[in-house]
Design an enzyme around this catalytic site. Structure first.
Site, PDB file in Angstrom:
ATOM      1  N   ARG A  84     -11.047   0.174  14.651  1.00 25.28           N
ATOM      2  CA  ARG A  84     -10.622   1.022  13.658  1.00 25.28           C
ATOM      3  C   ARG A  84     -11.125   0.335  12.226  1.00 25.28           C
ATOM      4  O   ARG A  84     -11.245   1.316  12.280  1.00 25.28           O
ATOM      5  CB  ARG A  84      -8.970   0.679  13.598  1.00 25.28           C
ATOM      6  CG  ARG A  84      -8.049   1.484  12.487  1.00 25.28           C
ATOM      7  CD  ARG A  84      -6.785   1.906  11.934  1.00 25.28           C
ATOM      8  NE  ARG A  84      -6.253   1.032  11.539  1.00 25.28           N
ATOM      9  CZ  ARG A  84      -5.651   0.507  11.102  1.00 25.28           C
ATOM     10  NH1 ARG A  84      -4.575   0.856  10.982  1.00 25.28           N
ATOM     11  NH2 ARG A  84      -5.061  -0.534  10.531  1.00 25.28           N
ATOM     12  N   MET A 133      11.292  24.885   1.972  1.00 31.13           N
ATOM     13  CA  MET A 133      10.329  23.354   0.956  1.00 31.13           C
ATOM     14  C   MET A 133      11.235  22.775   0.194  1.00 31.13           C
ATOM     15  O   MET A 133      11.277  21.438   0.131  1.00 31.13           O
ATOM     16  CB  MET A 133      10.376  23.941   0.678  1.00 31.13           C
ATOM     17  CG  MET A 133       8.646  23.630  -0.335  1.00 31.13           C
ATOM     18  SD  MET A 133       7.969  24.652  -1.946  1.00 31.13           S
ATOM     19  CE  MET A 133       6.668  25.472  -0.650  1.00 31.13           C
ATOM     20  N   TYR A 157      15.406  30.466   7.913  1.00 30.21           N
ATOM     21  CA  TYR A 157      14.448  31.326   7.743  1.00 30.21           C
ATOM     22  C   TYR A 157      14.286  31.887   9.446  1.00 30.21           C
ATOM     23  O   TYR A 157      15.016  29.970  10.093  1.00 30.21           O
ATOM     24  CB  TYR A 157      12.860  30.186   7.487  1.00 30.21           C
ATOM     25  CG  TYR A 157      12.518  30.304   6.629  1.00 30.21           C
ATOM     26  CD1 TYR A 157      12.072  30.912   5.426  1.00 30.21           C
ATOM     27  CD2 TYR A 157      12.486  29.177   4.994  1.00 30.21           C
ATOM     28  CE1 TYR A 157      11.685  31.271   4.422  1.00 30.21           C
ATOM     29  CE2 TYR A 157      12.035  29.407   4.300  1.00 30.21           C
ATOM     30  CZ  TYR A 157      11.620  30.432   3.600  1.00 30.21           C
ATOM     31  OH  TYR A 157      11.214  31.295   2.256  1.00 30.21           O
ATOM     32  N   LYS A 179       1.118  -1.207  -0.068  1.00 35.11           N
ATOM     33  CA  LYS A 179      -0.180  -0.128  -0.292  1.00 35.11           C
ATOM     34  C   LYS A 179       1.724   1.577  -0.079  1.00 35.11           C
ATOM     35  O   LYS A 179       1.943   1.332   0.236  1.00 35.11           O
ATOM     36  CB  LYS A 179      -0.841   0.140   0.769  1.00 35.11           C
ATOM     37  CG  LYS A 179      -0.607   0.140   2.217  1.00 35.11           C
ATOM     38  CD  LYS A 179      -0.841  -0.464   3.802  1.00 35.11           C
ATOM     39  CE  LYS A 179      -0.148  -0.372   5.026  1.00 35.11           C
ATOM     40  NZ  LYS A 179      -0.810  -0.839   6.343  1.00 35.11           N
TER      41      LYS A 179
HETATM   42  C1  LIG Z   1      -0.699  -1.444   7.589  1.00 34.27           C
HETATM   43  C2  LIG Z   1      -0.796  -3.066   7.330  1.00 34.27           C
HETATM   44  C3  LIG Z   1      -0.029  -3.991   7.258  1.00 34.27           C
HETATM   45  C4  LIG Z   1       1.381  -4.525   7.496  1.00 34.27           C
HETATM   46  O1  LIG Z   1       1.991  -4.066   8.437  1.00 34.27           O
HETATM   47  P1  LIG Z   1       2.942  -3.544   9.245  1.00 34.27           P
HETATM   48  O2  LIG Z   1       3.530  -2.673  10.663  1.00 34.27           O
HETATM   49  O3  LIG Z   1       3.944  -2.326   7.636  1.00 34.27           O
HETATM   50  O4  LIG Z   1       4.127  -4.493   8.095  1.00 34.27           O
HETATM   51  C5  LIG Z   1      -1.285  -5.257   7.384  1.00 34.27           C
HETATM   52  N1  LIG Z   1      -1.552  -5.469   7.674  1.00 34.27           N
HETATM   53  C6  LIG Z   1      -3.381  -4.115   7.740  1.00 34.27           C
HETATM   54  C7  LIG Z   1      -4.670  -4.351   8.191  1.00 34.27           C
HETATM   55  C8  LIG Z   1      -2.468  -2.998   7.269  1.00 34.27           C
HETATM   56  O5  LIG Z   1      -2.979  -1.849   7.480  1.00 34.27           O
END
Ligand SMILES: *Cc1c(COP(=O)(O)O)cnc(C)c1O
Length: 345
Positions: A134, A292, A244, A39
Protein backbone atom coordinates in the site's frame (compact mmCIF):
# COMPACT_ATOMS: atom_id res chain seq x y z
CA UNK A 1 -31.87 11.72 32.80
CA UNK A 2 -32.33 15.37 31.94
CA UNK A 3 -30.64 16.80 28.92
CA UNK A 4 -30.84 20.55 29.16
CA UNK A 5 -28.42 21.04 26.29
CA UNK A 6 -30.18 18.73 23.90
CA UNK A 7 -31.96 20.78 21.26
CA UNK A 8 -32.06 20.41 17.51
CA UNK A 9 -29.06 18.21 17.00
CA UNK A 10 -27.56 15.29 18.84
CA UNK A 11 -24.92 15.53 21.52
CA UNK A 12 -21.63 13.74 21.00
CA UNK A 13 -19.98 13.26 24.37
CA UNK A 14 -16.29 12.50 24.24
CA UNK A 15 -14.73 11.06 27.36
CA UNK A 16 -11.10 12.22 27.33
CA UNK A 17 -10.38 10.34 30.56
CA UNK A 18 -11.41 7.09 28.90
CA UNK A 19 -9.19 8.02 25.93
CA UNK A 20 -6.20 8.56 28.23
CA UNK A 21 -6.97 5.33 30.11
CA UNK A 22 -7.03 3.43 26.81
CA UNK A 23 -3.62 4.89 25.90
CA UNK A 24 -2.24 3.94 29.31
CA UNK A 25 -3.63 0.42 29.01
CA UNK A 26 -1.93 -0.04 25.61
CA UNK A 27 1.26 1.54 26.95
CA UNK A 28 1.29 -0.99 29.81
CA UNK A 29 1.35 -3.81 27.25
CA UNK A 30 4.78 -2.74 26.04
CA UNK A 31 8.18 -1.89 27.44
CA UNK A 32 8.76 0.70 24.70
CA UNK A 33 7.38 4.11 23.76
CA UNK A 34 3.70 4.35 22.87
CA UNK A 35 2.78 7.05 20.37
CA UNK A 36 -0.69 8.07 19.23
CA UNK A 37 -2.33 8.24 15.80
CA UNK A 38 -4.64 11.26 15.58
CA UNK A 39 -5.28 11.32 11.82
CA UNK A 40 -8.74 12.02 10.38
CA UNK A 41 -9.44 14.62 13.06
CA UNK A 42 -8.60 12.22 15.85
CA UNK A 43 -10.76 9.45 14.33
CA UNK A 44 -13.61 11.95 14.15
CA UNK A 45 -13.46 12.96 17.80
CA UNK A 46 -11.48 16.22 17.46
CA UNK A 47 -7.72 16.02 16.86
CA UNK A 48 -6.89 19.10 18.93
CA UNK A 49 -8.76 18.03 22.06
CA UNK A 50 -7.63 14.43 21.75
CA UNK A 51 -3.97 15.32 21.18
CA UNK A 52 -3.91 17.79 24.04
CA UNK A 53 -5.31 15.23 26.46
CA UNK A 54 -2.83 12.60 25.28
CA UNK A 55 0.13 14.98 25.47
CA UNK A 56 -0.93 15.76 29.04
CA UNK A 57 -0.76 12.03 29.78
CA UNK A 58 2.77 11.79 28.42
CA UNK A 59 2.48 11.10 24.68
CA UNK A 60 5.50 12.54 22.87
CA UNK A 61 5.04 11.18 19.34
CA UNK A 62 1.95 11.77 17.21
CA UNK A 63 1.07 10.55 13.73
CA UNK A 64 -1.19 12.02 11.06
CA UNK A 65 -1.93 10.89 7.51
CA UNK A 66 -1.23 14.12 5.59
CA UNK A 67 0.58 17.39 6.25
CA UNK A 68 -2.70 19.30 6.06
CA UNK A 69 -3.54 17.79 9.45
CA UNK A 70 -0.46 19.16 11.20
CA UNK A 71 -1.27 22.85 11.75
CA UNK A 72 -4.22 22.22 14.07
CA UNK A 73 -2.10 19.85 16.12
CA UNK A 74 0.95 22.07 16.33
CA UNK A 75 -1.29 24.88 17.58
CA UNK A 76 -2.37 22.88 20.63
CA UNK A 77 0.79 20.85 21.21
CA UNK A 78 3.41 23.58 20.98
CA UNK A 79 6.83 23.02 19.45
CA UNK A 80 8.08 19.95 21.35
CA UNK A 81 6.01 16.86 20.53
CA UNK A 82 7.02 14.97 17.40
CA UNK A 83 4.42 14.98 14.62
CA UNK A 84 5.05 12.34 11.95
CA UNK A 85 3.27 12.35 8.58
CA UNK A 86 2.49 8.94 7.03
CA UNK A 87 2.14 10.21 3.46
CA UNK A 88 5.72 11.46 3.53
CA UNK A 89 7.02 14.41 1.53
CA UNK A 90 4.71 14.98 -1.41
CA UNK A 91 4.99 17.66 -4.04
CA UNK A 92 3.67 20.83 -2.40
CA UNK A 93 4.34 19.69 1.19
CA UNK A 94 7.78 21.25 1.62
CA UNK A 95 6.82 24.60 3.10
CA UNK A 96 4.31 23.18 5.57
CA UNK A 97 6.70 20.46 6.74
CA UNK A 98 9.36 23.10 7.35
CA UNK A 99 7.10 25.71 8.95
CA UNK A 100 5.32 23.25 11.23
CA UNK A 101 8.29 21.11 12.12
CA UNK A 102 6.57 17.92 10.98
CA UNK A 103 8.55 14.81 10.08
CA UNK A 104 7.67 13.06 6.83
CA UNK A 105 7.76 9.26 6.70
CA UNK A 106 9.32 8.97 3.22
CA UNK A 107 7.66 6.27 1.12
CA UNK A 108 9.66 5.98 -2.11
CA UNK A 109 13.04 6.77 -3.65
CA UNK A 110 11.36 9.80 -5.27
CA UNK A 111 10.29 11.12 -1.88
CA UNK A 112 13.75 10.49 -0.44
CA UNK A 113 15.32 12.43 -3.31
CA UNK A 114 12.81 15.27 -3.00
CA UNK A 115 13.40 15.55 0.72
CA UNK A 116 17.20 15.58 0.42
CA UNK A 117 17.06 18.36 -2.17
CA UNK A 118 14.32 20.53 -0.68
CA UNK A 119 14.90 20.14 3.06
CA UNK A 120 18.41 18.73 3.45
CA UNK A 121 18.69 19.44 7.17
CA UNK A 122 15.12 18.60 8.13
CA UNK A 123 14.45 15.33 9.99
CA UNK A 124 12.80 12.44 8.16
CA UNK A 125 11.63 8.91 8.78
CA UNK A 126 11.16 6.06 6.31
CA UNK A 127 8.22 3.79 5.70
CA UNK A 128 9.07 0.43 4.16
CA UNK A 129 6.69 -2.05 2.58
CA UNK A 130 6.85 -5.45 4.26
CA UNK A 131 3.99 -7.05 2.36
CA UNK A 132 0.90 -4.86 2.49
CA UNK A 133 1.64 -3.27 -0.89
CA UNK A 134 0.00 0.00 0.00
CA UNK A 135 2.61 2.52 1.09
CA UNK A 136 6.34 2.41 1.65
CA UNK A 137 9.69 1.72 0.01
CA UNK A 138 9.75 -1.67 -1.74
CA UNK A 139 12.32 -4.33 -0.92
CA UNK A 140 14.03 -3.86 -4.30
CA UNK A 141 14.46 -0.11 -3.70
CA UNK A 142 15.57 -0.49 -0.10
CA UNK A 143 18.99 -0.57 1.40
CA UNK A 144 19.63 -0.31 5.13
CA UNK A 145 22.07 2.58 4.56
CA UNK A 146 19.07 4.73 3.60
CA UNK A 147 18.16 4.74 7.29
CA UNK A 148 21.26 6.68 8.30
CA UNK A 149 20.01 9.81 10.12
CA UNK A 150 16.38 8.65 9.96
CA UNK A 151 14.37 9.40 13.10
CA UNK A 152 12.25 6.27 12.53
CA UNK A 153 11.93 3.30 10.21
CA UNK A 154 8.38 2.02 10.15
CA UNK A 155 6.10 -0.42 8.40
CA UNK A 156 2.41 -1.31 8.75
CA UNK A 157 0.73 -4.69 9.30
CA UNK A 158 -2.14 -5.63 7.01
CA UNK A 159 -3.78 -8.34 9.15
CA UNK A 160 -2.96 -7.53 12.77
CA UNK A 161 -6.63 -7.63 13.82
CA UNK A 162 -6.47 -11.39 13.15
CA UNK A 163 -3.79 -12.69 15.52
CA UNK A 164 -3.49 -16.07 13.78
CA UNK A 165 -3.20 -14.67 10.26
CA UNK A 166 -0.01 -15.92 8.59
CA UNK A 167 0.55 -12.43 7.17
CA UNK A 168 1.60 -11.15 10.60
CA UNK A 169 4.60 -13.42 10.98
CA UNK A 170 5.53 -12.96 7.33
CA UNK A 171 5.57 -9.18 7.71
CA UNK A 172 7.46 -9.42 11.00
CA UNK A 173 10.11 -11.53 9.30
CA UNK A 174 10.35 -9.13 6.37
CA UNK A 175 10.65 -6.16 8.75
CA UNK A 176 13.41 -7.90 10.75
CA UNK A 177 15.28 -8.78 7.55
CA UNK A 178 15.01 -5.32 6.03
CA UNK A 179 16.01 -3.51 9.21
CA UNK A 180 18.70 -5.89 10.51
CA UNK A 181 21.62 -3.96 11.95
CA UNK A 182 20.21 -0.47 11.47
CA UNK A 183 20.60 2.13 14.19
CA UNK A 184 17.40 4.10 13.62
CA UNK A 185 14.46 3.42 15.96
CA UNK A 186 11.87 1.04 14.50
CA UNK A 187 8.08 0.86 14.59
CA UNK A 188 5.84 -1.87 13.17
CA UNK A 189 2.63 -1.93 15.17
CA UNK A 190 -0.65 -0.06 15.35
CA UNK A 191 -3.33 -1.18 17.84
CA UNK A 192 -3.59 -4.72 16.49
CA UNK A 193 0.16 -5.33 16.36
CA UNK A 194 0.58 -4.00 19.88
CA UNK A 195 -1.72 -6.78 21.06
CA UNK A 196 0.23 -9.47 19.16
CA UNK A 197 3.06 -9.48 21.69
CA UNK A 198 6.50 -8.09 22.46
CA UNK A 199 8.26 -9.21 19.28
CA UNK A 200 6.02 -6.76 17.41
CA UNK A 201 6.75 -3.75 19.64
CA UNK A 202 10.26 -2.60 18.58
CA UNK A 203 10.99 0.99 19.76
CA UNK A 204 7.62 2.66 19.29
CA UNK A 205 4.01 1.54 18.84
CA UNK A 206 1.42 3.61 16.95
CA UNK A 207 -2.08 2.84 18.22
CA UNK A 208 -5.07 4.67 16.80
CA UNK A 209 -8.44 2.92 17.06
CA UNK A 210 -7.75 1.36 20.45
CA UNK A 211 -7.37 4.83 21.98
CA UNK A 212 -10.84 5.73 20.72
CA UNK A 213 -12.50 2.64 22.18
CA UNK A 214 -12.56 0.40 19.10
CA UNK A 215 -11.64 -3.16 18.21
CA UNK A 216 -9.30 -4.96 18.00
CA UNK A 217 -8.59 -3.58 21.51
CA UNK A 218 -11.36 -5.55 23.21
CA UNK A 219 -10.38 -4.14 26.61
CA UNK A 220 -10.91 -0.52 25.53
CA UNK A 221 -13.29 1.76 27.39
CA UNK A 222 -15.89 3.50 25.20
CA UNK A 223 -14.91 7.09 24.42
CA UNK A 224 -17.84 8.32 22.33
CA UNK A 225 -21.45 8.62 23.45
CA UNK A 226 -24.11 9.88 21.07
CA UNK A 227 -27.58 10.94 22.20
CA UNK A 228 -30.15 11.99 19.62
CA UNK A 229 -33.12 14.22 20.48
CA UNK A 230 -36.65 13.01 19.81
CA UNK A 231 -38.31 15.60 17.59
CA UNK A 232 -41.75 14.01 17.43
CA UNK A 233 -43.63 10.78 18.17
CA UNK A 234 -46.71 9.51 16.32
CA UNK A 235 -49.08 6.56 16.24
CA UNK A 236 -49.08 4.50 13.07
CA UNK A 237 -51.97 2.22 12.18
CA UNK A 238 -51.62 -1.30 10.76
CA UNK A 239 -50.81 -1.11 7.07
CA UNK A 240 -49.39 2.43 7.24
CA UNK A 241 -45.87 3.08 5.94
CA UNK A 242 -42.99 4.93 7.57
CA UNK A 243 -40.32 6.88 5.73
CA UNK A 244 -38.76 6.88 2.25
CA UNK A 245 -39.90 4.18 -0.15
CA UNK A 246 -42.34 2.99 2.52
CA UNK A 247 -39.54 0.69 3.59
CA UNK A 248 -41.28 0.01 6.92
CA UNK A 249 -44.95 -0.95 7.05
CA UNK A 250 -46.67 -1.32 10.41
CA UNK A 251 -48.21 -4.77 10.87
CA UNK A 252 -49.76 -3.83 14.19
CA UNK A 253 -50.35 -0.43 15.81
CA UNK A 254 -46.94 1.17 16.34
CA UNK A 255 -45.52 4.27 17.98
CA UNK A 256 -42.75 5.82 15.93
CA UNK A 257 -40.27 8.35 17.31
CA UNK A 258 -38.52 10.63 14.85
CA UNK A 259 -35.03 11.58 16.03
CA UNK A 260 -32.67 14.23 14.76
CA UNK A 261 -29.63 12.71 12.97
CA UNK A 262 -29.14 10.95 9.68
CA UNK A 263 -26.64 9.92 7.09
CA UNK A 264 -25.36 13.50 6.86
CA UNK A 265 -24.24 12.97 10.46
CA UNK A 266 -22.42 9.73 9.71
CA UNK A 267 -25.27 7.36 10.51
CA UNK A 268 -24.79 5.74 7.16
CA UNK A 269 -27.69 4.49 5.03
CA UNK A 270 -26.44 0.92 5.35
CA UNK A 271 -27.92 1.09 8.89
CA UNK A 272 -31.43 1.29 7.34
CA UNK A 273 -33.73 -1.27 8.90
CA UNK A 274 -30.81 -2.65 10.93
CA UNK A 275 -29.66 -0.23 13.62
CA UNK A 276 -30.79 -0.31 17.21
CA UNK A 277 -31.21 2.78 19.39
CA UNK A 278 -31.75 2.77 23.13
CA UNK A 279 -34.31 4.39 25.41
CA UNK A 280 -32.21 4.10 28.55
CA UNK A 281 -31.33 0.40 28.49
CA UNK A 282 -34.23 -0.69 26.30
CA UNK A 283 -33.40 -1.46 22.66
CA UNK A 284 -35.60 0.16 20.01
CA UNK A 285 -35.28 -0.88 16.36
CA UNK A 286 -34.87 1.57 13.53
CA UNK A 287 -38.03 1.53 11.40
CA UNK A 288 -37.30 1.94 7.70
CA UNK A 289 -34.62 3.97 5.99
CA UNK A 290 -32.07 6.37 7.35
CA UNK A 291 -32.79 9.85 5.89
CA UNK A 292 -30.28 12.67 5.56
CA UNK A 293 -31.26 14.34 8.85
CA UNK A 294 -33.72 11.99 10.56
CA UNK A 295 -34.23 8.47 11.84
CA UNK A 296 -37.56 6.81 12.58
CA UNK A 297 -37.53 4.41 15.51
CA UNK A 298 -40.10 1.95 16.81
CA UNK A 299 -40.74 2.89 20.46
CA UNK A 300 -44.09 1.14 20.87
CA UNK A 301 -42.83 -0.78 23.92
CA UNK A 302 -41.43 2.27 25.74
CA UNK A 303 -43.63 3.41 28.62
CA UNK A 304 -41.74 6.51 29.69
CA UNK A 305 -40.56 8.07 26.49
CA UNK A 306 -37.24 9.91 27.13
CA UNK A 307 -36.40 13.17 25.34
CA UNK A 308 -33.53 11.44 23.54
CA UNK A 309 -32.45 8.03 22.27
CA UNK A 310 -28.87 6.79 22.56
CA UNK A 311 -27.11 5.23 19.58
CA UNK A 312 -23.54 5.07 20.95
CA UNK A 313 -22.78 4.56 24.62
CA UNK A 314 -22.50 1.88 27.25
CA UNK A 315 -25.47 0.11 25.62
CA UNK A 316 -23.86 -0.09 22.20
CA UNK A 317 -20.20 0.26 21.18
CA UNK A 318 -18.99 1.71 17.90
CA UNK A 319 -18.21 -1.83 16.76
CA UNK A 320 -21.68 -3.12 17.55
CA UNK A 321 -23.23 -0.26 15.60
CA UNK A 322 -20.72 -0.88 12.80
CA UNK A 323 -21.72 -4.56 12.67
CA UNK A 324 -25.31 -3.58 11.99
CA UNK A 325 -24.16 -1.66 8.92
CA UNK A 326 -21.66 -4.29 7.79
CA UNK A 327 -18.71 -2.01 8.43
CA UNK A 328 -16.02 -1.39 11.07
CA UNK A 329 -15.83 0.91 14.09
CA UNK A 330 -13.21 3.03 12.32
CA UNK A 331 -15.72 4.02 9.63
CA UNK A 332 -18.50 4.84 12.10
CA UNK A 333 -16.20 7.10 14.16
CA UNK A 334 -14.58 8.93 11.26
CA UNK A 335 -17.99 9.53 9.63
CA UNK A 336 -19.64 11.21 12.62
CA UNK A 337 -19.70 14.65 11.05
CA UNK A 338 -19.85 18.17 12.32
CA UNK A 339 -23.45 18.92 13.20
CA UNK A 340 -23.45 17.45 16.68
CA UNK A 341 -22.91 19.50 19.78
CA UNK A 342 -19.70 18.18 21.21
CA UNK A 343 -19.20 17.89 24.94
CA UNK A 344 -15.74 16.92 26.19
CA UNK A 345 -15.30 15.56 29.69
C1 LIG B 1 -4.03 4.37 10.76
C2 LIG B 1 -2.66 3.86 10.98
C3 LIG B 1 -2.23 3.46 12.27
C4 LIG B 1 -3.20 3.31 13.42
O1 LIG B 1 -3.93 2.13 13.19
P1 LIG B 1 -5.04 1.60 14.22
O2 LIG B 1 -5.48 0.31 13.63
O3 LIG B 1 -6.13 2.62 14.22
O4 LIG B 1 -4.40 1.45 15.55
C5 LIG B 1 -0.89 3.15 12.43
N1 LIG B 1 -0.03 3.18 11.39
C6 LIG B 1 -0.40 3.51 10.14
C7 LIG B 1 0.59 3.52 9.04
C8 LIG B 1 -1.73 3.85 9.88
O5 LIG B 1 -2.11 4.16 8.64
Amino acid sequence: MSHPELMGTGTLQIDLNALVENWRALDRQTATETGAVVKADGYGLGAGRVAKALAGAGVRTFFVAVVEEVAALRAVLGPDPVINVFSGHMEGDTQALADLGAIPMLNSPEQVARHKVRLPNHPFGLQIDTGMNRLGIETYDWSPEMSRDATLVMSHLACADEPDHAGNKAQLRAFLDMTAGILAPRSLSATGGTLLGPEYHFDLTRPGIGLYGGLPFAGASPVARLDLPVVQTRSVKPGEPVGYAHAFIAETPRIIATVSAGYADGLIRALSGKATLFAGDIPCPLAGRVSMDLLTVDVTHIEDMPDHLTILGPQQTVDQLADAAGTIGYEILTSLGHRYKRAYS
